[in-house]
Design a protein around this motif. Structure first.
Motif, PDB file in Angstrom:
ATOM      1  N   UNK A   1      -8.175   3.949  -1.421  1.00  0.00           N
ATOM      2  CA  UNK A   1      -9.214   4.955  -0.439  1.00  0.00           C
ATOM      3  C   UNK A   1     -10.567   4.110   0.408  1.00  0.00           C
ATOM      4  N   UNK A   2     -10.537   3.728   1.741  1.00  0.00           N
ATOM      5  CA  UNK A   2     -11.382   3.320   1.712  1.00  0.00           C
ATOM      6  C   UNK A   2     -11.884   3.728   3.646  1.00  0.00           C
ATOM      7  N   UNK A   3     -13.212   4.493   3.338  1.00  0.00           N
ATOM      8  CA  UNK A   3     -13.511   4.370   4.782  1.00  0.00           C
ATOM      9  C   UNK A   3     -13.424   3.596   6.386  1.00  0.00           C
ATOM     10  N   UNK A   4     -13.263   4.378   7.209  1.00  0.00           N
ATOM     11  CA  UNK A   4     -12.845   3.689   8.507  1.00  0.00           C
ATOM     12  C   UNK A   4     -14.329   2.202   8.960  1.00  0.00           C
TER      13      UNK A   4
ATOM     14  N   UNK B   1      13.581 -13.053  -0.396  1.00  0.00           N
ATOM     15  CA  UNK B   1      14.018 -12.421  -1.073  1.00  0.00           C
ATOM     16  C   UNK B   1      12.966 -11.720  -2.688  1.00  0.00           C
ATOM     17  N   UNK B   2      11.904 -11.584  -2.642  1.00  0.00           N
ATOM     18  CA  UNK B   2      11.392 -10.901  -3.683  1.00  0.00           C
ATOM     19  C   UNK B   2      10.092 -10.411  -3.066  1.00  0.00           C
ATOM     20  N   UNK B   3       9.947  -9.452  -3.723  1.00  0.00           N
ATOM     21  CA  UNK B   3       8.645  -7.889  -3.425  1.00  0.00           C
ATOM     22  C   UNK B   3       8.210  -7.650  -4.343  1.00  0.00           C
ATOM     23  N   UNK B   4       7.016  -6.919  -3.985  1.00  0.00           N
ATOM     24  CA  UNK B   4       5.994  -6.399  -5.922  1.00  0.00           C
ATOM     25  C   UNK B   4       6.537  -4.951  -5.143  1.00  0.00           C
ATOM     26  N   UNK B   5       5.776  -3.909  -5.646  1.00  0.00           N
ATOM     27  CA  UNK B   5       6.093  -2.798  -5.869  1.00  0.00           C
ATOM     28  C   UNK B   5       5.383  -2.113  -4.844  1.00  0.00           C
ATOM     29  N   UNK B   6       4.228  -2.441  -4.215  1.00  0.00           N
ATOM     30  CA  UNK B   6       3.784  -1.853  -3.392  1.00  0.00           C
ATOM     31  C   UNK B   6       2.238  -1.145  -4.026  1.00  0.00           C
ATOM     32  N   UNK B   7       0.810  -1.195  -2.650  1.00  0.00           N
ATOM     33  CA  UNK B   7      -0.023  -0.939  -3.010  1.00  0.00           C
ATOM     34  C   UNK B   7      -0.685   0.257  -2.005  1.00  0.00           C
ATOM     35  N   UNK B   8      -0.590   0.804  -2.537  1.00  0.00           N
ATOM     36  CA  UNK B   8      -1.455   2.160  -0.976  1.00  0.00           C
ATOM     37  C   UNK B   8      -2.406   1.414  -0.975  1.00  0.00           C
ATOM     38  N   UNK B   9      -3.229   1.875   0.583  1.00  0.00           N
ATOM     39  CA  UNK B   9      -4.270   1.899   0.736  1.00  0.00           C
ATOM     40  C   UNK B   9      -4.525   2.812   2.330  1.00  0.00           C
ATOM     41  N   UNK B  10      -5.610   3.905   2.066  1.00  0.00           N
ATOM     42  CA  UNK B  10      -6.166   4.827   2.473  1.00  0.00           C
ATOM     43  C   UNK B  10      -7.184   4.695   3.066  1.00  0.00           C
ATOM     44  N   UNK B  11      -6.815   5.451   4.467  1.00  0.00           N
ATOM     45  CA  UNK B  11      -8.379   4.804   5.942  1.00  0.00           C
ATOM     46  C   UNK B  11      -8.587   5.633   5.769  1.00  0.00           C
TER      47      UNK B  11
END
Length: 122
Positions: free
Chosen positions: A11-14, A110-120
């Motif tokens: 989580x990060x502020x705008x 062809x390859x992907x990571x699992x993802x990381x959540x960014x919240x603003x």
């Protein structure tokens, strides 16, 4: 197969900044690239940026030009995100393609990571 592991989302502020990292288990080929995509809630996955490993050429989506910087070091790709906006909130994925010609298309990779959540927060 290339395994990718992302980190750095939070989580990060705008107006704030954040750096995402993605480490690959191995890299091979002469033309490969690593990219960042993102998927906002309820929307399709969209291209953010790519770096071509051999020459470090990089390309960006219009929505992030001038704010995001993609870079790489050894087997890790980074995404420095500055001046974040609420519209940047998404799950961010890194991806690898041996031949990233159509890099706007997720199907190229062809390859992907699992993802990381960014919240603003606004």
């Amino acid at each position: 197969q290339v395994q990718l592991v992302e980190s750095g989302g939070r989580l990060v502020q705008a107006g704030g900044s954040l750096r995402l990292s993605c480490t690959a288990s191995r890299l091979y080929g002469s033309s490969y690239g690593m990219a960042w995509f993102r998927q906002p809630p309820g929307k399709e996955r969209e291209f953010v940026a790519i770096i071509i490993w051999s020459n470090r050429n990089s390309y960006y989506a219009d929505s992030v030009k001038g704010r995001f910087i993609i870079s790489r070091d050894k087997n890790t790709v980074y995404l420095q995100m500055n001046n974040l906006k609420p519209d940047d909130a998404a799950v961010y994925y890194c991806a690898w393609a041996e031949y990233p010609g159509h890099f706007y298309d997720p199907g190229t990779f062809g390859s992907w990571g699992q993802g990381t959540q960014v919240t603003v927060s606004s």
